[in-house]
Scaffold this active site. Structure first.
Site, PDB file in Angstrom:
ATOM      1  N   LYS A  41       0.856  -1.196   0.000  1.00 42.57           N
ATOM      2  CA  LYS A  41       0.000   0.000   0.000  1.00 42.57           C
ATOM      3  C   LYS A  41       0.883   1.234   0.000  1.00 42.57           C
ATOM      4  CE  LYS A  41      -3.922   2.428   1.355  1.00 42.57           C
ATOM      5  NZ  LYS A  41      -5.353   2.314   1.521  1.00 42.57           N
ATOM      6  N   LEU A  89       1.871  -5.613   3.256  1.00 41.24           N
ATOM      7  CA  LEU A  89       0.697  -6.307   3.776  1.00 41.24           C
ATOM      8  C   LEU A  89       0.554  -7.725   3.243  1.00 41.24           C
ATOM      9  CD1 LEU A  89      -1.692  -3.314   3.049  1.00 41.24           C
ATOM     10  CD2 LEU A  89      -1.168  -4.133   5.361  1.00 41.24           C
ATOM     11  N   ASP A 135     -13.595   0.945  12.695  1.00 39.76           N
ATOM     12  CA  ASP A 135     -13.910   1.245  11.294  1.00 39.76           C
ATOM     13  C   ASP A 135     -14.278  -0.037  10.550  1.00 39.76           C
ATOM     14  OD1 ASP A 135     -14.286   2.973   9.169  1.00 39.76           O
ATOM     15  OD2 ASP A 135     -12.174   3.012   8.579  1.00 39.76           O
ATOM     16  N   LYS A 137     -16.343  -2.066   8.344  1.00 44.59           N
ATOM     17  CA  LYS A 137     -17.307  -1.918   7.248  1.00 44.59           C
ATOM     18  C   LYS A 137     -16.830  -2.773   6.085  1.00 44.59           C
ATOM     19  CE  LYS A 137     -15.019   2.369   5.847  1.00 44.59           C
ATOM     20  NZ  LYS A 137     -15.109   3.823   5.813  1.00 44.59           N
ATOM     21  N   ASN A 140     -13.430  -2.589   4.446  1.00 46.47           N
ATOM     22  CA  ASN A 140     -12.241  -2.960   5.213  1.00 46.47           C
ATOM     23  C   ASN A 140     -12.176  -4.452   5.531  1.00 46.47           C
ATOM     24  OD1 ASN A 140     -11.294  -0.368   5.205  1.00 46.47           O
ATOM     25  ND2 ASN A 140     -12.191   0.170   7.195  1.00 46.47           N
ATOM     26  N   ASP A 153      -7.028  -2.731   7.589  1.00 48.18           N
ATOM     27  CA  ASP A 153      -6.989  -1.280   7.791  1.00 48.18           C
ATOM     28  C   ASP A 153      -7.295  -0.856   9.230  1.00 48.18           C
ATOM     29  OD1 ASP A 153      -6.910   1.439   7.590  1.00 48.18           O
ATOM     30  OD2 ASP A 153      -8.103   1.551   5.769  1.00 48.18           O
ATOM     31  N   THR A 171     -18.402   7.896   5.489  1.00 48.35           N
ATOM     32  CA  THR A 171     -19.773   7.573   5.846  1.00 48.35           C
ATOM     33  C   THR A 171     -19.971   7.397   7.353  1.00 48.35           C
ATOM     34  OG1 THR A 171     -21.549   5.949   5.562  1.00 48.35           O
ATOM     35  CG2 THR A 171     -19.306   5.123   5.393  1.00 48.35           C
TER      36      THR A 171
END
Ligand code: AK3
Length: 285
Positions: A41, A89, A135, A137, A140, A153, A171
């Protein structure tokens, strides 16, 4: 060996992009010497500075270095050059769960319960180390070679308890009342997000989704949502026990793992079971 070594871009062959993000893209890559396949990343220092999130990135690396769980995407290390930071990663061959949900529209109870059991297991592990993800969602959540869920993440994760009011970007859909209202919060924020996700897996969209930020905010703080007819009684029971305004009233993570709906539909075998004398490889019965 991916640890205790100084890495540079020279060490990697960089392949196709796997995804795009606000701060930079992620690429498939291969370490030249070992041929080890991984994901790289790339984050732009300028953008990280501008958003003032360097401390979050440092915290992510620090937190991730202590986590080892089959349902948590590994962060092996990082390096940087004059303009970019690189995260090394684990590669998740089946990509984003978000994409699978888009393709399928919604998931059946078996798939939903299996993902929820994997997620709850990983969160239980994080919480035992006083780490909250904050976080959770579909974007992720990644999928391993065998379709197993991997939480990724940890850029928004913290050690508990936290009263930090970092600017909420993106969001609100997955955030609990105490976070959108800027109150102190603890690991029970992830329980709320888990409730939102079960709903989204089964229905195809999150429960508080509206066209506007303000409206979503209002629905979250009033816990205002409804179920389509096809949602089963068992899953409604679990969702309802997680989407509680008062964090103390939410079902504890271990009770999620032993909830009848999860036990009935999940394909994930319960962990930490030792093999017994009557259950060996040759047995067919
Ligand atoms: C297959 N995809 C922190 C901040 C700002 C592996 C970002 C696949 C993928 C894959 C992060 C991340 C991530 C894991 C998944 C990358 F500063 N850890 S992203 C798409 N498909 N295999 N990985 N994608 C900061 F605010 F903290 C911006 C981060 N951190 O992005 N961490």
């Amino acid at each position: 060996c991916l640890t205790r070594k100084r890495w540079t871009l020279e060490n990697f062959d960089v392949g196709r992009p796997l995804g795009k993000g606000k701060f930079g893209n992620v690429y498939l890559a291969r370490e030249r010497e070992s041929k080890f396949i991984l994901a790289l990343k790339v984050l732009f220092k300028k953008q990280l500075e501008k958003a003032g999130v360097e401390h979050q990135l440092r915290r992510e690396v620090e937190i991730q270095s202590h986590l080892r769980h089959p349902n948590i995407l590994r962060l092996y290390g990082y390096f940087h050059d004059s303009s970019r930071v690189y995260l090394i990663l684990e590669f998740a061959p089946k990509g984003e769960l978000y994409g699978e949900l888009q393709r399928c529209g919604r998931f059946d109870e078996r798939k939903s319960a299996t993902y929820i059991a994997e997620l709850a297991d990983a969160l239980q592990y994080c919480h035992s180390k006083n780490v909250i993800h904050r976080d959770i969602k579909p974007e992720n959540l990644l999928l391993g070679a065998n379709g197993e869920l991997k939480i990724a993440d940890f850029g928004w994760s913290v050690h508990t308890p936290s009263s930090r009011r970092s600017t909420l970007c993106g969001t609100l859909d997955y955030l609990p009342p105490e976070m959108i209202e800027g109150r102190t919060h603890d690991e029970k924020v992830d329980l709320w997000s888990l409730g939102v996700l079960i709903y989204e897996f089964l229905v195809g969209k999150p429960p508080f989704e509206t066209k506007s930020h303000e409206e979503t905010y209002r629905k979250i703080s009033r816990v205002e949502f409804s179920y389509p007819d096809f949602v089963s009684t068992g899953s409604r029971d679990l969702i309802g026990k997680l989407l509680k305004h008062d964090p103390l009233h939410r079902l504890p993570i271990l009770k999620v793992l032993s909830h009848p709906w999860v036990l009935e539909h999940s394909m994930k075998p319960p962990r930490q079971r030792k093999p017994t004398a009557t259950a060996t490889e040759g047995d067919t019965a």
